[in-house]
Design an enzyme around this catalytic site. Sequence first.
Site, short mmCIF file in Angstrom:
data_model
loop_
_atom_site.label_atom_id
_atom_site.label_comp_id
_atom_site.label_asym_id
_atom_site.label_seq_id
_atom_site.Cartn_x
_atom_site.Cartn_y
_atom_site.Cartn_z
N GLU A 180 0.92 6.98 7.28
CA GLU A 180 2.35 6.32 6.58
C GLU A 180 2.13 7.04 5.12
O GLU A 180 3.30 7.44 4.68
CB GLU A 180 2.39 4.87 6.55
CG GLU A 180 2.85 4.34 7.86
CD GLU A 180 2.96 2.56 7.88
OE1 GLU A 180 3.41 2.36 6.63
OE2 GLU A 180 2.71 2.17 8.66
N SER A 239 0.83 -1.25 0.02
CA SER A 239 0.13 -0.11 0.07
C SER A 239 1.08 1.15 0.00
O SER A 239 0.47 2.43 -0.55
CB SER A 239 -0.99 -0.11 1.12
OG SER A 239 -0.60 0.27 2.45
N ASN A 298 13.44 3.93 4.77
CA ASN A 298 12.53 2.91 5.13
C ASN A 298 11.66 3.66 6.05
O ASN A 298 11.38 4.79 6.60
CB ASN A 298 13.23 2.01 6.27
CG ASN A 298 12.21 0.74 6.76
OD1 ASN A 298 11.33 0.16 5.97
ND2 ASN A 298 11.97 0.70 7.87
N HIS A 334 8.82 2.86 9.07
CA HIS A 334 8.36 2.01 10.09
C HIS A 334 7.02 2.55 10.93
O HIS A 334 6.84 3.57 11.07
CB HIS A 334 9.45 2.00 11.15
CG HIS A 334 9.30 1.07 12.48
ND1 HIS A 334 9.54 -0.32 12.25
CD2 HIS A 334 8.81 1.32 13.75
CE1 HIS A 334 9.25 -0.85 13.57
NE2 HIS A 334 8.88 0.07 14.40
N LEU A 385 16.86 -7.87 5.91
CA LEU A 385 18.01 -7.26 6.01
C LEU A 385 18.51 -6.80 4.53
O LEU A 385 18.88 -7.60 3.90
CB LEU A 385 18.85 -7.81 6.82
CG LEU A 385 19.98 -6.97 7.76
CD1 LEU A 385 19.13 -6.05 8.67
CD2 LEU A 385 21.16 -7.68 8.39
N LEU A 399 10.89 -6.83 4.17
CA LEU A 399 11.22 -7.68 5.76
C LEU A 399 12.66 -8.12 5.75
O LEU A 399 13.06 -8.70 6.85
CB LEU A 399 10.07 -8.82 5.80
CG LEU A 399 8.74 -8.26 6.04
CD1 LEU A 399 7.73 -9.34 6.10
CD2 LEU A 399 8.78 -7.33 7.20
N ASP A 414 15.99 -0.64 11.73
CA ASP A 414 15.31 0.59 12.51
C ASP A 414 16.32 1.40 13.34
O ASP A 414 15.68 2.18 14.01
CB ASP A 414 14.15 -0.04 13.11
CG ASP A 414 13.34 -1.16 12.58
OD1 ASP A 414 12.95 -0.92 11.48
OD2 ASP A 414 12.47 -1.92 13.28
C1 GRF Z 1 4.00 -0.72 6.85
O1 GRF Z 1 3.19 -0.72 7.86
C2 GRF Z 1 5.35 -0.09 6.98
O2 GRF Z 1 5.48 0.80 8.10
C3 GRF Z 1 5.96 -1.34 7.54
O3 GRF Z 1 5.56 -2.23 6.49
C4 GRF Z 1 4.19 -2.19 6.40
C5 GRF Z 1 4.30 -2.36 4.93
O4 GRF Z 1 2.65 -2.21 4.46
N1 GRF Z 1 7.45 -1.41 7.25
P1 GRF Z 1 2.41 -2.10 2.87
O5 GRF Z 1 3.15 -3.43 2.15
O6 GRF Z 1 3.08 -0.91 2.50
O7 GRF Z 1 0.80 -2.04 2.76
#
Ligand code: GRF
Length: 198
Positions: free
Chosen positions: A168, A7, A96, A98, A81, A79, A139
């Site tokens: 986000e 997303s 990134n 978070h 590293l 996800l 992070d």
């Molecule tokens: C988001 O919550 C982001 O902060 C985290 O992973 C999630 C990814 O969501 N790193 P999407 O795949 O962008 O919907």
Amino acid sequence: MVSGGGSNLRALHAAAERGALGGGEIVVVVSDRPGCSGWAFAEERGIATVDFSSLDGPALAAALAETHGVDVVLLAGFLKLVPAPLCERFERAMLNIHPALLPAFGGKGFYGERVHAAVVASGARVSGPTVHFVTSEYDRGPILAQRAVRVLPTDTAPSLAARVLEAEHELYAEAAAALCAGRVVWREDGVPYYDDGA
Ligand code: GRF
């Protein structure tokens, strides 16, 4: 770079389409999970895709920089590293996002709903996304931008996750635009910032 739903990728792509990504455009999507919906989104739009597992770190860095002409790398729910050669090649050019206010609620194992469950359980009254530069530690890179999202007494991890995710999408496009447009300034002590008009 994506591993899942994508997303944030969609939001970044939409920002680029309306000319709101600081002149940036999305030229390639990298995933460790080819076929995830972020990957499918790229394929539907004719955006190049690269399978993360098919290249080692130096080859991936070269493919992005040289083959695809990448200047900026954005992790959006990636996800794995990030390999050190990629961090080095895109030093101060890789972000990134978070879903909590770092340096709290971050690090290895803090991903997805676990982050929001920990926030709700802690009793914290404020959460929200953090955009930070990527280093080889999960992070821990320099924080570029944050946005506050209230935690309500009735929140569950999914309800909080949904509100943070909305924030986000806005924050990531804003921060990525600043980076693409060369508006990020580094303080002498290594803290990056940009003028967000506030
Ligand atoms: C988001 O919550 C982001 O902060 C985290 O992973 C999630 C990814 O969501 N790193 P999407 O795949 O962008 O919907």
